[in-house]
Design an enzyme around this catalytic site. Structure first.
Site, PDB file in Angstrom:
ATOM      1  N   THR A   9       0.834  -1.198   0.000  1.00 34.74           N
ATOM      2  CA  THR A   9       0.000   0.000   0.000  1.00 34.74           C
ATOM      3  C   THR A   9       0.869   1.248   0.000  1.00 34.74           C
ATOM      4  OG1 THR A   9      -0.154   0.102   2.423  1.00 34.74           O
ATOM      5  CG2 THR A   9      -1.834  -1.198   1.253  1.00 34.74           C
ATOM      6  N   GLU A  10       0.297   2.342  -0.470  1.00 33.58           N
ATOM      7  CA  GLU A  10       0.966   3.641  -0.460  1.00 33.58           C
ATOM      8  C   GLU A  10      -0.002   4.665   0.113  1.00 33.58           C
ATOM      9  OE1 GLU A  10       2.558   4.601  -4.442  1.00 33.58           O
ATOM     10  OE2 GLU A  10       1.958   2.560  -4.968  1.00 33.58           O
ATOM     11  N   GLU A  12      -0.338   8.732   0.988  1.00 36.24           N
ATOM     12  CA  GLU A  12       0.094  10.128   1.054  1.00 36.24           C
ATOM     13  C   GLU A  12      -0.695  10.800   2.170  1.00 36.24           C
ATOM     14  OE1 GLU A  12      -0.034  12.295  -2.615  1.00 36.24           O
ATOM     15  OE2 GLU A  12       0.614  10.571  -3.785  1.00 36.24           O
ATOM     16  N   TYR A 112       8.960   9.042   2.156  1.00 36.93           N
ATOM     17  CA  TYR A 112       9.548  10.063   1.293  1.00 36.93           C
ATOM     18  C   TYR A 112       8.546  11.165   1.004  1.00 36.93           C
ATOM     19  CZ  TYR A 112       7.049   8.005  -2.772  1.00 36.93           C
ATOM     20  OH  TYR A 112       6.092   7.555  -3.663  1.00 36.93           O
ATOM     21  N   ASP A 114       6.322  12.933  -1.782  1.00 35.85           N
ATOM     22  CA  ASP A 114       5.745  12.664  -3.099  1.00 35.85           C
ATOM     23  C   ASP A 114       4.640  13.669  -3.365  1.00 35.85           C
ATOM     24  OD1 ASP A 114       5.366  11.264  -5.528  1.00 35.85           O
ATOM     25  OD2 ASP A 114       3.701  10.159  -4.652  1.00 35.85           O
ATOM     26  N   ASN A 175      -1.236  -2.003  -4.444  1.00 41.22           N
ATOM     27  CA  ASN A 175      -0.457  -2.665  -5.484  1.00 41.22           C
ATOM     28  C   ASN A 175      -0.569  -4.171  -5.322  1.00 41.22           C
ATOM     29  OD1 ASN A 175       1.044  -0.204  -6.628  1.00 41.22           O
ATOM     30  ND2 ASN A 175       1.451  -0.053  -4.440  1.00 41.22           N
ATOM     31  N   HIS A 259      -1.855  -1.439 -10.221  1.00 40.60           N
ATOM     32  CA  HIS A 259      -1.695  -0.231  -9.414  1.00 40.60           C
ATOM     33  C   HIS A 259      -3.070   0.416  -9.275  1.00 40.60           C
ATOM     34  CE1 HIS A 259       0.391   3.130  -7.668  1.00 40.60           C
ATOM     35  NE2 HIS A 259       0.107   3.965  -8.645  1.00 40.60           N
TER      36      HIS A 259
END
Length: 518
Positions: A9-10, A12, A112, A114, A175, A259
């Site tokens: 997983t991502e 933000e 990070y 993004d 993902n 994705h």
């Protein structure tokens, strides 16, 4: 059959500093990442080898000059040779991003900056349950970074949400590793109705309708109003239901990475489990090429319009391609029934699959019965709406009242003592799959059964000698010689494969010698 597959997983995060409301988001996000580096002593940067954001699963590549700058998430200017290649690189500094705003963590994750937001990309996990745990670990990482800044005299707030209420949205991506042999046309055809209706299981809820919340009301999904296309390569504009980025972060000949960019950032474990687990189950059905004719009855006449419609009214009738009308729950049941029938044909579910199917059935039943009290501890949008409706009733408030908007934002606040979900959790009103101790441990340790084990283990044990790492490799500094150790297979480099070597190695050179001797 199993819903088990490699998943990541991502997230933000939204970010604010109370003492400086006009602070630049990029600098503030970098401050947060750097703070976590100071807290943990971590300094491993990101290696951009293998990043390929312009390759399209529909069979072509977008020319770099034609790409929007926001799509250029790769940086291949600096690289190191593959393990075993006699060529050497000695410029360690060139592998690091400015201001240390790109870190590889001891749990195998990436932290990070993004698109002007701090982002936590979880390590690879092997099941929906594990994916939920290491996604929650990102919350613990954010809290740790905020604690570090607070100890230095700064009060920064991090929010696990997806919108700022003023027209901007930021991602919560999933993902899924899948076989490259699977027809991508089938993925587009059959995943589209599933994704359009999935928010009834896992939406995070939102005050305001429209991208800029220009209309009053409540909707079940944070991201739905930002969907503008059926299929496409973009992620920050013209957002599609099905993203076509063909960037497997693994052996290209074997794997594809689906994705998914349209999901909400979840704070509820069951919503998150259903988001990931049901998607894995439907992908399995497509992968084994046993999609029943019944799924063709789920095809939508206008998927983008239906996405908005479901979010604004989860019980609305949707126009189907065959001329009929179905609501989101009916469409989800078509998928659930198809998966259940296929599972039985293949010998029944394993425990991971059984858990997902049971919750899928249970939540749909509760929603159809409008049993909101029973659904509230499991379905995030239901719990948020229940809290907001209570506030509306007590204060005779309209949906565009600033008090409701403030409560909506505070729901996603990760600061201890400020988080509404934390208070609900403490009161036993959120069904949890993991304890706080398990989440804290996942923030410090990598999964043992994916390649994240090696990445996180090397960073944890030999941090100073690991200048950079990426999904498909780790760069090691062997007494001044840089070597890239490739990790193209996510199921390898696990504790079973390399745990004994890592535990017994005295330094990076020792580890490489042991690895070469295997």
């Amino acid at each position: 059959m199993s819903v088990r597959r490699i998943v990541g997983t991502e997230t933000e995060f939204g970010i604010l500093e109370s003492a400086d409301s006009g602070a630049g988001p990029i600098a503030l996000s970098a401050d947060l990442v750097e703070a976590y580096s100071r807290k943990t002593g971590g300094a491993t940067g990101w290696d951009f080898h293998g990043e390929d954001p312009l390759n399209d699963a529909r069979g072509y590549r977008l020319e770099r000059g034609a790409a929007d700058p926001s799509m250029l998430t790769d940086n291949s200017e600096y690289s190191a040779p593959a393990f075993g290649n006699p060529e050497r690189v000695t410029d360690v500094a060139s592998l690091r991003r400015p201001r240390a705003a790109n870190l590889v963590l001891a749990n195998g994750a990436r932290l990070y900056v993004d698109h002007a937001h701090p982002e936590y990309s979880s390590p690879e996990t092997s099941s929906p349950r594990a994916a939920v745990l290491w996604d929650r670990a990102g919350e613990a990482v954010a809290v740790g970074a905020m604690d570090q800044l607070r100890s230095e005299g700064r009060e920064v707030a991090v929010y696990k949400n997806n919108v700022d209420g003023k027209g901007a949205a930021y991602g919560s991506h999933e993902n899924y590793l899948m076989s490259r042999d699977t027809s991508f046309a089938d993925v587009v055809r059959y995943m589209t109705p599933f994704f359009v209706t999935r928010p009834i299981l896992c939406g995070a809820g939102r005050v305001g309708l429209g991208q800029s919340s220009e209309f009053p009301g409540f909707q079940i999904s944070q991201r739905a109003d930002y969907v503008e296309n059926d299929v496409g390569l973009e992620t920050t504009f013209n957002r599609p239901i099905i993203n076509t980025r063909d960037e497997p972060h693994a052996d290209y000949s074997l794997y594809r990475r689906l994705h998914v960019i349209g999901g909400d950032a979840n704070l509820f474990d069951i919503s998150n489990l259903l988001k990931i687990g049901t998607t894995s189950a439907v992908l399995w059905l497509i992968e084994i090429d046993e999609v029943p004719l019944a799924l063709d009855s789920a095809l939508l006449y206008s998927p983008v319009a239906a996405t908005w419609q479901v979010s604004h009214d989860p019980e609305a009738g949707l126009d189907m391609y065959d001329g009929t009308t179905k609501n989101a729950s009916q469409i989800q049941r078509i998928y659930l029934d198809a998966v259940c029938e296929a599972v039985e044909r293949h010998g029944g579910p394993d425990p991971d699959t059984a858990e997902v199917l049971e919750y899928w059935q249970l939540v749909l039943d509760l929603l159809d019965r409008r049993d909101w009290a029973a659904a509230t501890p499991m379905v995030e949008w239901v719990a948020k709406r229940d809290l907001l409706e209570g506030m509306r009733e007590r204060g005779h408030l309209a949906w565009d009242d600033d008090k409701l908007r403030a409560l909506d934002l505070q729901w996603h606040d990760l600061r201890p003592g400020k988080s509404i979900v934390e208070k609900l959790d403490a009161a036993g009103r959120v069904k949890r799959l993991f304890s706080r101790d398990e989440v804290e441990r996942a923030a410090a340790e990598a999964p043992k059964d994916t390649r994240a084990f090696l990445r996180g283990g090397l960073v944890s044990k030999f941090g100073a000698a690991v200048p950079a790492a990426g999904w498909d490799g780790v760069i090691l500094d062997d007494s001044g010689d840089l070597v890239r150790l490739p990790t193209l297979h996510p199921h390898r480099a696990t504790e079973e494969h390399v745990g004994h070597m890592l535990a017994e190695s005295q330094d990076v050179g020792d580890f490489l010698r042991r690895l070469a001797a295997e």
